[in-house]
Motif scaffolding. Structure first.
Motif, PDB file in Angstrom:
ATOM      1  N   ALA A   1     -18.745  -1.055  12.695  1.00  9.49           N
ATOM      2  CA  ALA A   1     -18.803  -0.408  14.013  1.00  9.49           C
ATOM      3  C   ALA A   1     -18.486  -1.391  15.142  1.00  9.49           C
ATOM      4  O   ALA A   1     -18.057  -0.991  16.219  1.00  9.49           O
ATOM      5  CB  ALA A   1     -20.186   0.209  14.228  1.00  9.49           C
ATOM      6  N   SER A   2     -18.679  -2.687  14.883  1.00 10.64           N
ATOM      7  CA  SER A   2     -18.462  -3.696  15.931  1.00 10.64           C
ATOM      8  C   SER A   2     -17.010  -4.172  16.000  1.00 10.64           C
ATOM      9  O   SER A   2     -16.661  -4.948  16.884  1.00 10.64           O
ATOM     10  CB  SER A   2     -19.383  -4.898  15.689  1.00 10.64           C
ATOM     11  N   LEU A   3     -16.174  -3.730  15.068  1.00 11.74           N
ATOM     12  CA  LEU A   3     -14.799  -4.235  14.989  1.00 11.74           C
ATOM     13  C   LEU A   3     -13.838  -3.410  15.827  1.00 11.74           C
ATOM     14  O   LEU A   3     -13.883  -2.184  15.785  1.00 11.74           O
ATOM     15  CB  LEU A   3     -14.314  -4.198  13.533  1.00 11.74           C
ATOM     16  N   PRO A   4     -12.934  -4.087  16.559  1.00  9.58           N
ATOM     17  CA  PRO A   4     -11.873  -3.336  17.231  1.00  9.58           C
ATOM     18  C   PRO A   4     -10.897  -2.805  16.178  1.00  9.58           C
ATOM     19  O   PRO A   4     -10.770  -3.398  15.108  1.00  9.58           O
ATOM     20  CB  PRO A   4     -11.209  -4.370  18.141  1.00  9.58           C
ATOM     21  N   PRO A   5     -10.220  -1.697  16.463  1.00  8.78           N
ATOM     22  CA  PRO A   5      -9.271  -1.164  15.478  1.00  8.78           C
ATOM     23  C   PRO A   5      -8.075  -2.105  15.286  1.00  8.78           C
ATOM     24  O   PRO A   5      -7.743  -2.883  16.176  1.00  8.78           O
ATOM     25  CB  PRO A   5      -8.828   0.169  16.101  1.00  8.78           C
ATOM     26  N   MET A   6      -7.461  -2.018  14.115  1.00  8.12           N
ATOM     27  CA  MET A   6      -6.226  -2.764  13.811  1.00  8.12           C
ATOM     28  C   MET A   6      -6.360  -4.271  14.052  1.00  8.12           C
ATOM     29  O   MET A   6      -5.520  -4.881  14.708  1.00  8.12           O
ATOM     30  CB  MET A   6      -5.051  -2.210  14.637  1.00  8.12           C
ATOM     31  N   SER A   7      -7.431  -4.840  13.539  1.00 13.97           N
ATOM     32  CA  SER A   7      -7.625  -6.276  13.734  1.00 13.97           C
ATOM     33  C   SER A   7      -7.919  -6.946  12.393  1.00 13.97           C
ATOM     34  O   SER A   7      -8.704  -6.444  11.607  1.00 13.97           O
ATOM     35  CB  SER A   7      -8.794  -6.514  14.694  1.00 13.97           C
ATOM     36  N   PRO A   8      -7.270  -8.081  12.126  1.00 14.79           N
ATOM     37  CA  PRO A   8      -7.511  -8.790  10.865  1.00 14.79           C
ATOM     38  C   PRO A   8      -8.946  -9.317  10.765  1.00 14.79           C
ATOM     39  O   PRO A   8      -9.586  -9.589  11.783  1.00 14.79           O
ATOM     40  CB  PRO A   8      -6.533  -9.967  10.920  1.00 14.79           C
ATOM     41  N   LEU A   9      -9.415  -9.441   9.533  1.00 15.05           N
ATOM     42  CA  LEU A   9     -10.714 -10.043   9.251  1.00 15.05           C
ATOM     43  C   LEU A   9     -10.487 -11.324   8.464  1.00 15.05           C
ATOM     44  O   LEU A   9      -9.451 -11.485   7.822  1.00 15.05           O
ATOM     45  CB  LEU A   9     -11.573  -9.086   8.419  1.00 15.05           C
TER      46      LEU A   9
ATOM     47  N   SER B   1      -7.195 -10.904   6.233  1.00 16.06           N
ATOM     48  CA  SER B   1      -6.714  -9.568   5.863  1.00 16.06           C
ATOM     49  C   SER B   1      -5.557  -9.155   6.764  1.00 16.06           C
ATOM     50  O   SER B   1      -5.325  -9.747   7.820  1.00 16.06           O
ATOM     51  CB  SER B   1      -7.838  -8.538   6.003  1.00 16.06           C
ATOM     52  N   ASP B   2      -4.877  -8.103   6.341  1.00 19.51           N
ATOM     53  CA  ASP B   2      -3.885  -7.474   7.203  1.00 19.51           C
ATOM     54  C   ASP B   2      -4.640  -6.634   8.246  1.00 19.51           C
ATOM     55  O   ASP B   2      -5.855  -6.488   8.166  1.00 19.51           O
ATOM     56  CB  ASP B   2      -2.944  -6.604   6.366  1.00 19.51           C
ATOM     57  N   ARG B   3      -3.928  -6.082   9.204  1.00 14.20           N
ATOM     58  CA  ARG B   3      -4.566  -5.303  10.278  1.00 14.20           C
ATOM     59  C   ARG B   3      -5.141  -3.974   9.797  1.00 14.20           C
ATOM     60  O   ARG B   3      -5.999  -3.402  10.452  1.00 14.20           O
ATOM     61  CB  ARG B   3      -3.568  -5.063  11.412  1.00 14.20           C
ATOM     62  N   LEU B   4      -4.666  -3.489   8.658  1.00 18.11           N
ATOM     63  CA  LEU B   4      -5.161  -2.215   8.124  1.00 18.11           C
ATOM     64  C   LEU B   4      -6.359  -2.395   7.193  1.00 18.11           C
ATOM     65  O   LEU B   4      -6.874  -1.425   6.643  1.00 18.11           O
ATOM     66  CB  LEU B   4      -4.031  -1.493   7.368  1.00 18.11           C
ATOM     67  N   HIS B   5      -6.779  -3.642   7.009  1.00 22.66           N
ATOM     68  CA  HIS B   5      -7.918  -3.961   6.138  1.00 22.66           C
ATOM     69  C   HIS B   5      -7.682  -3.515   4.704  1.00 22.66           C
ATOM     70  O   HIS B   5      -8.604  -3.054   4.041  1.00 22.66           O
ATOM     71  CB  HIS B   5      -9.224  -3.331   6.661  1.00 22.66           C
ATOM     72  N   SER B   6      -6.432  -3.646   4.219  1.00 16.44           N
ATOM     73  CA  SER B   6      -6.218  -3.262   2.827  1.00 16.44           C
ATOM     74  C   SER B   6      -6.047  -4.452   1.887  1.00 16.44           C
ATOM     75  O   SER B   6      -6.454  -4.374   0.748  1.00 16.44           O
ATOM     76  CB  SER B   6      -5.049  -2.292   2.682  1.00 16.44           C
ATOM     77  N   VAL B   7      -5.473  -5.558   2.367  1.00 14.87           N
ATOM     78  CA  VAL B   7      -5.194  -6.687   1.480  1.00 14.87           C
ATOM     79  C   VAL B   7      -5.731  -8.001   2.061  1.00 14.87           C
ATOM     80  O   VAL B   7      -5.496  -8.305   3.225  1.00 14.87           O
ATOM     81  CB  VAL B   7      -3.664  -6.838   1.261  1.00 14.87           C
ATOM     82  N   ALA B   8      -6.427  -8.745   1.218  1.00 14.95           N
ATOM     83  CA  ALA B   8      -6.897 -10.084   1.585  1.00 14.95           C
ATOM     84  C   ALA B   8      -5.906 -11.106   1.048  1.00 14.95           C
ATOM     85  O   ALA B   8      -5.544 -11.052  -0.126  1.00 14.95           O
ATOM     86  CB  ALA B   8      -8.277 -10.332   0.987  1.00 14.95           C
ATOM     87  N   THR B   9      -5.472 -12.029   1.900  1.00 18.42           N
ATOM     88  CA  THR B   9      -4.533 -13.063   1.478  1.00 18.42           C
ATOM     89  C   THR B   9      -5.177 -14.439   1.617  1.00 18.42           C
ATOM     90  O   THR B   9      -5.570 -14.829   2.726  1.00 18.42           O
ATOM     91  CB  THR B   9      -3.262 -13.014   2.362  1.00 18.42           C
ATOM     92  N   PRO B  10      -5.305 -15.190   0.499  1.00 21.26           N
ATOM     93  CA  PRO B  10      -5.818 -16.562   0.596  1.00 21.26           C
ATOM     94  C   PRO B  10      -4.911 -17.362   1.530  1.00 21.26           C
ATOM     95  O   PRO B  10      -3.684 -17.271   1.438  1.00 21.26           O
ATOM     96  CB  PRO B  10      -5.714 -17.072  -0.846  1.00 21.26           C
TER      97      PRO B  10
END
Length: 157
Positions: free
Chosen positions: A14-22, A37-46
């Protein structure tokens, strides 16, 4: 500037802005593995491994990297014991989160990282990586495993 630090994944989301990497972090005594992560929160990249020196230098290097990548939230691997209890390594990780939270307003959450390094090592073995290459990449790949687990959880909230 005090960051939200929470064990509650829904509160973190809930605290995250939309379309932002983690960022996912594998916090260790000698290194901090980083995955983004990508902006869609689907893939984590080392992404990177930060060699630890002392907290102020570690935090500065980490926050600079996260800023360059426009990261808006941090998932920190929490090294629970196999029975689920929290020992000294968890206390160190939580202390790192509290100290980091004084230097940034990025929200921070924790992800149970039991066996993340085992999973990372297995993945690199399956990719036929040399021992030297695995040693160099293990922390960032473990961070990727941590972040991917959290991303999958966020998707199911």
């Amino acid at each position: 500037m005090a960051a939200l630090i929470t064990d509650d994944m829904a509160e973190f989301a809930a605290s995250l802005p939309p379309m932002s990497p983690l960022a996912g972090l594998d916090f260790g005594d000698k290194t901090i593995g980083v995955a983004i992560s990508d902006r869609l929160h689907s893939v984590a990249t080392p992404t990177d491994t930060i060699r630890r020196k002392k907290f102020t230098l570690d935090a500065e290097a980490l926050l600079k990297l996260l800023s360059q990548r426009e990261v808006k939230g941090i998932v920190l691997g929490l090294p629970r014991n196999m029975d689920g209890t929290e020992g000294p390594r968890c206390q160190k990780t939580r202390a790192f989160a509290r100290n980091l939270g004084q230097l940034t307003d990025l929200p921070i959450t924790f992800w149970d990282e039991r066996l993340s390094t085992v999973a990372a090592d297995r993945a690199m073995l399956e990719a036929d990586m040399s021992r030297a290459k695995r040693a160099e990449k293990i922390d960032q790949v473990a961070a990727g495993v941590i972040l991917q687990g959290a991303l999958d959880r966020l998707r199911n909230l």
